[in-house]
Design a protein around this motif. Structure first.
Motif, short mmCIF file in Angstrom:
data_model
loop_
_atom_site.label_atom_id
_atom_site.label_comp_id
_atom_site.label_asym_id
_atom_site.label_seq_id
_atom_site.Cartn_x
_atom_site.Cartn_y
_atom_site.Cartn_z
N LEU A 304 -26.97 11.78 2.03
CA LEU A 304 -25.53 12.00 1.81
C LEU A 304 -24.82 12.20 3.14
N GLN A 305 -25.51 12.89 4.09
CA GLN A 305 -24.91 13.04 5.42
C GLN A 305 -24.68 11.69 6.06
N GLU A 306 -25.72 10.82 5.99
CA GLU A 306 -25.60 9.51 6.62
C GLU A 306 -24.48 8.71 6.00
N GLN A 307 -24.33 8.83 4.67
CA GLN A 307 -23.29 8.06 3.99
C GLN A 307 -21.90 8.56 4.36
N SER A 308 -21.70 9.91 4.37
CA SER A 308 -20.37 10.45 4.64
C SER A 308 -19.97 10.25 6.10
N ASN A 309 -20.97 10.25 6.99
CA ASN A 309 -20.67 10.09 8.40
C ASN A 309 -20.16 8.70 8.75
N HIS A 310 -20.32 7.74 7.84
CA HIS A 310 -19.92 6.37 8.13
C HIS A 310 -18.84 5.89 7.19
N ARG A 311 -18.02 6.83 6.68
CA ARG A 311 -16.92 6.44 5.80
C ARG A 311 -15.62 7.03 6.35
N PRO A 312 -15.10 6.43 7.45
CA PRO A 312 -13.84 6.95 8.02
C PRO A 312 -12.65 6.68 7.11
N VAL A 313 -11.55 7.31 7.44
CA VAL A 313 -10.30 7.16 6.69
C VAL A 313 -9.33 6.31 7.50
N GLY A 314 -8.73 5.31 6.86
CA GLY A 314 -7.69 4.52 7.50
C GLY A 314 -6.33 4.97 7.02
N LEU A 315 -5.45 5.38 7.95
CA LEU A 315 -4.12 5.86 7.59
C LEU A 315 -3.09 5.21 8.49
N LEU A 316 -2.08 4.59 7.90
CA LEU A 316 -0.98 3.99 8.66
C LEU A 316 0.33 4.56 8.15
N TYR A 317 1.07 5.22 9.05
CA TYR A 317 2.44 5.64 8.73
C TYR A 317 3.39 4.87 9.64
N TYR A 318 4.40 4.25 9.04
CA TYR A 318 5.35 3.46 9.83
C TYR A 318 6.77 3.80 9.39
N ALA A 319 7.64 4.06 10.36
CA ALA A 319 9.06 4.28 10.10
C ALA A 319 9.84 3.34 11.01
N GLY A 320 10.64 2.49 10.45
CA GLY A 320 11.42 1.55 11.24
C GLY A 320 11.91 0.42 10.35
N HIS A 321 12.31 -0.68 10.98
CA HIS A 321 12.81 -1.78 10.18
C HIS A 321 11.66 -2.65 9.69
N GLY A 322 11.80 -3.18 8.51
CA GLY A 322 10.80 -4.06 7.94
C GLY A 322 11.41 -4.92 6.86
N TYR A 323 10.60 -5.84 6.34
CA TYR A 323 11.04 -6.68 5.23
C TYR A 323 9.81 -7.12 4.45
N GLU A 324 10.04 -7.73 3.31
CA GLU A 324 8.94 -8.18 2.46
C GLU A 324 9.23 -9.57 1.93
N ASN A 325 8.34 -10.51 2.21
CA ASN A 325 8.47 -11.89 1.73
C ASN A 325 7.21 -12.29 0.98
N TYR A 326 7.39 -12.78 -0.21
CA TYR A 326 6.29 -13.33 -1.00
C TYR A 326 5.13 -12.34 -1.13
N GLY A 327 5.46 -11.07 -1.33
CA GLY A 327 4.43 -10.06 -1.55
C GLY A 327 3.80 -9.49 -0.30
N ASN A 328 4.14 -10.01 0.88
CA ASN A 328 3.60 -9.50 2.14
C ASN A 328 4.66 -8.66 2.85
N SER A 329 4.23 -7.50 3.37
CA SER A 329 5.14 -6.58 4.07
C SER A 329 4.99 -6.76 5.57
#
Length: 739
Positions: A304-329
């Protein structure tokens, strides 16, 4: 007591000045030398958008010379007063004209505070006296406030609290009134230390102003994951400051009396103590040991240690201008061309794919941006298929095809999404549950009903929260190298002292807001008594950097656009914010300009020193590849800056960026590569996301207010810490008129 009314320091209308004073000012302006007369004043005032003096107005003022006892200046001053011009603004205009005699006329007629209240830290049960003494004609009244509330019976120059208790802690200010005007004292912070249940016999009999530590930090025995909380309390006048140390090194976030680590790890153990100091003396707390045990190896099976040690978290926070076309941001960089297309932007779905390649245990996307379609981009991206996983959460600030707005509150501008999200970030709840509650909070905001609603997309099958502990792998050569680079990117120049020929000494200090954003502050630490006016400015920065000349050399960090580190900076300085340090190719070289005056001499004296601080912060890593080099310099100018004329006559363009949700080059506050630094008013606030005016204030509107340097003496609240309370408290300050 009469009905309280709302006001702020320095907002006295020009129309409320006494008539004899207006007559005297009119006489001085009527017979002034060229460049200092009423027409020059009218030109300065007319450059302010809300005054709007027309040619007809000036003609009517000019015709007053044909009347018996007529005065064009009197007519102009009355006209300015009727249109809302304040005394502070008139002083600004006269300073720009260098009309010394008129300025003296105004200063002699006003109130002068000769004794300011002092900030202090005291023990509960002591007698505390806050003093504010002022002179004025014919006499003055006093009115004390604790924050925005009037203090009962606080109508004398001395406010006595006998005995003082912990409920008396807070910020105090005194309003001094005369017949025609009023001024505010500086804010005085009162800290009351309660030692109930503890022995403080060693403090009895000490002088009231003596610096002494009354609460010592205590040793800690913790396990990984516990909260580390260390407290040190001191009394003294001037008010004490704090700096925590671990193993002999100062802690970056250790400038408060309480040092806290919410999730302690073995790296946090060591020997701690607190250095307490003020302008007169200093003292160290006792040194204590913090021991942190790691019990995870004993509690988890090896697999369980080996498994948890290799499962990082991916987090993206973005504030600014953006748009969405055809389902892609798509996230739009601040230097994207206009119009921009997908090739100029970052695709969120591509970032998710990269996260999945790292076999992340949780992928969270918090996107505070617009999701309207980009009519200039018809490209249909063919993306590689994403893995089917049960660990993805999207929190969109708004629905598909809609805009995301910002809101102004307490001198700050936040996206609506972030305003409500930050109140719940530390709640130990499943991320989707937390976002659902944020959506409910947003739904109660009347400003955005029908305009913006949070959208959540999730494939999460586990109970994962933002408060989950971070699992770290064993140190590798790669991770050690990365950590060294990270540390290198956060190295600041050392504070320095500069000596000038006139005998003035200034401190030049530095603080980091981000790894690519640095604050420079200047403070006068020694001034010969024969010098009456003395200011130190920084200027001549390479255009590789983003420095807004209009928001440089300001009296508070907030006026420069910096809100995150203001509570940790020293007070009574001039502040300049440098951003985009990743573009810096060479050493950071700039000029420190000293501007000073001697009594009885109208001419100002100037001295300059060039300073080289090397490559600060992220500039050390040389991440400038791909950026266009520009060897020109920009001068940090401001209202009443003695070096302002240099930039006005210079063809050099000043580049600057203020974060916004608006499209680049179409909304104020965004990146304008061809804007010239001048006194002109910026264009009206609009958002081109849909071609209509914005419903809510933009971030630029918050940052655009720049009161005159050293005119405002009230702290500014910018965080939950009440170190800076100027504009918030002053805006809510209620007082009773006393005549």
């Amino acid at each position: 007591m009469s009905e309280p009314v709302r006001s702020t320091p320095g907002s006295l209308p020009l129309s409320r000045l006494a008539e004899p004073l207006l007559r005297r000012l009119s006489e001085l302006l009527d017979r002034a030398a060229p460049g200092k007369g009423w027409r020059d004043l009218a030109q300065r005032a007319g450059s302010r958008g809300r005054v709007r003096l027309s040619p007809l107005d000036l003609e009517q003022c000019s015709l007053k010379v044909l009347e018996p006892e007529g005065s064009p200046s009197w007519s102009l001053l009355k006209l300015l007063g009727d249109r809302g011009c304040t005394v502070v603004e008139l002083v600004e205009f006269l300073q720009a004209l260098e009309h010394t005699e008129a300025l003296q006329c105004l200063s002699h007629s006003g109130i002068k505070i000769v004794v300011q209240p002092d900030s202090q830290a005291v023990l509960s049960g002591q007698v505390v006296k806050l003093c504010c003494w002022a002179t004025g004609h014919p006499f003055v009244h006093y009115q004390w406030f604790k924050q925005e509330k009037e203090v009962p019976h606080g109508n004398s120059p001395e406010l006595v609290l006998n005995p003082v208790n912990v409920n008396d802690s807070g910020f105090y200010i005194c309003r001094v009134n005369s017949e025609s005007s009023f001024v505010f004292s500086r804010w005085a912070r009162l800290e009351v230390c309660d030692l109930q249940g503890t022995s403080h016999g060693s403090l009895i009999g000490l002088p009231e102003n003596k610096l002494r530590i009354c609460i010592q930090p205590q040793p800690q025995n913790l396990t990984v994951g516990d909260a580390l909380v260390l407290e040190c309390g001191a009394v003294g006048n001037p008010i004490p400051h704090y700096q925590w140390f671990r193993n002999g090194f100062p802690l970056a976030n250790g400038s408060k009396n309480v040092y806290m680590v919410t999730y302690a790890d073995v790296e946090h153990q060591g020997t701690y103590w607190c250095h307490v100091f003020n302008d007169r003396e200093d003292q160290d707390s006792k040194k204590i040991e913090v021991i942190i045990e790691d019990l995870s190896d004993l509690q988890k099976p090896a697999d369980l240690q080996e498994q948890s040690n290799h499962r990082p978290v991916g987090l993206l926070y973005y504030a600014g201008h953006g748009y969405e076309n055809y389902g892609n941001s798509f996230m739009v960089p601040i230097d994207a061309p206009n119009p921009y297309r997908s090739a100029n932007c970052l695709c969120v779905q591509n970032i998710l794919k990269l996260m999945q390649e790292k076999e992340t245990g949780l992928n969270v996307f918090l996107l505070d941006m617009c999701r309207k379609r980009n009519e200039y981009d018809d490209t249909i991206l063919i993306l590689d298929a994403l893995k089917v996983t049960a660990n993805i959460v999207f929190g969109y600030a708004t629905c598909q095809g809609a805009e995301a707005f910002e809101i102004q509150q307490s001198g700050l501008a936040n996206g609506i999404f972030m305003k409500f999200l930050k109140d719940r970030l530390l709640e130990d709840k499943k991320i989707t549950v937390l976002l659902d509650e944020v959506a409910e909070d947003m739904g109660k905001c009347h400003l955005t009903k029908g305009k913006q609603a949070l959208e959540i997309r999730s494939s999460l099958s586990e109970k994962r929260a933002l408060t989950d502990p971070i699992q770290q792998t064993a140190s590798s050569a790669e991770s050690l190298a990365r950590n060294l680079q990270w540390a290198k990117a956060h190295e600041l120049p050392e504070s320095m002292y500069l000596e000038f020929k006139c005998g003035v000494q200034i401190q030049l200090g530095f603080a980091a807001e981000f790894s690519n954003v640095m604050i420079i502050y200047t403070r006068i630490v020694k001034k010969p008594p024969e010098i009456v006016v003395c200011r130190a400015y920084v200027t001549d920065f390479a255009l590789d950097l983003d420095v807004d000349p209009k928001e440089a050399n300001k009296g508070t960090p907030e006026e420069t656009g910096s809100y995150l580190v203001s509570k940790d900076l020293p007070k009574h300085c001039l502040y300049t914010r440098l951003s985009s340090l990743q573009k810096l190719r060479e050493h950071l070289i700039f000029t420190v300009c000293l501007h000073y005056e001697y009594p009885g001499i109208e001419d100002t004296m100037d001295e300059r020193k060039e300073v080289n601080v090397g490559k600060p912060l992220i500039a050390k890593l040389g991440l400038h590849h791909g950026f266009k080099n520009n060897n020109c310099v920009q001068t940090c100018c401001m209202a009443n800056n003695p070096f302002h004329n240099q930039i006005e006559s210079s063809p050099v363009a000043a580049k600057y960026y203020v974060p916004s949700h608006c499209q680049p080059n179409s909304c104020p506050g965004t990146y304008h590569p061809n804007r010239i630094c001048s006194d002109s008013i910026r264009q009206p606030e609009t958002c081109s996301c849909n071609g209509t005016s914005r419903v809510l204030p933009s971030r630029h509107e918050v940052l655009n207010y720049s009161p005159p340097v050293e005119k405002s003496n009230v702290p500014v609240e910018t965080t939950d810490d009440t170190v800076e309370l100027e504009f918030l408290l002053s805006d809510n300050l209620r007082f009773s008129e006393q005549q």
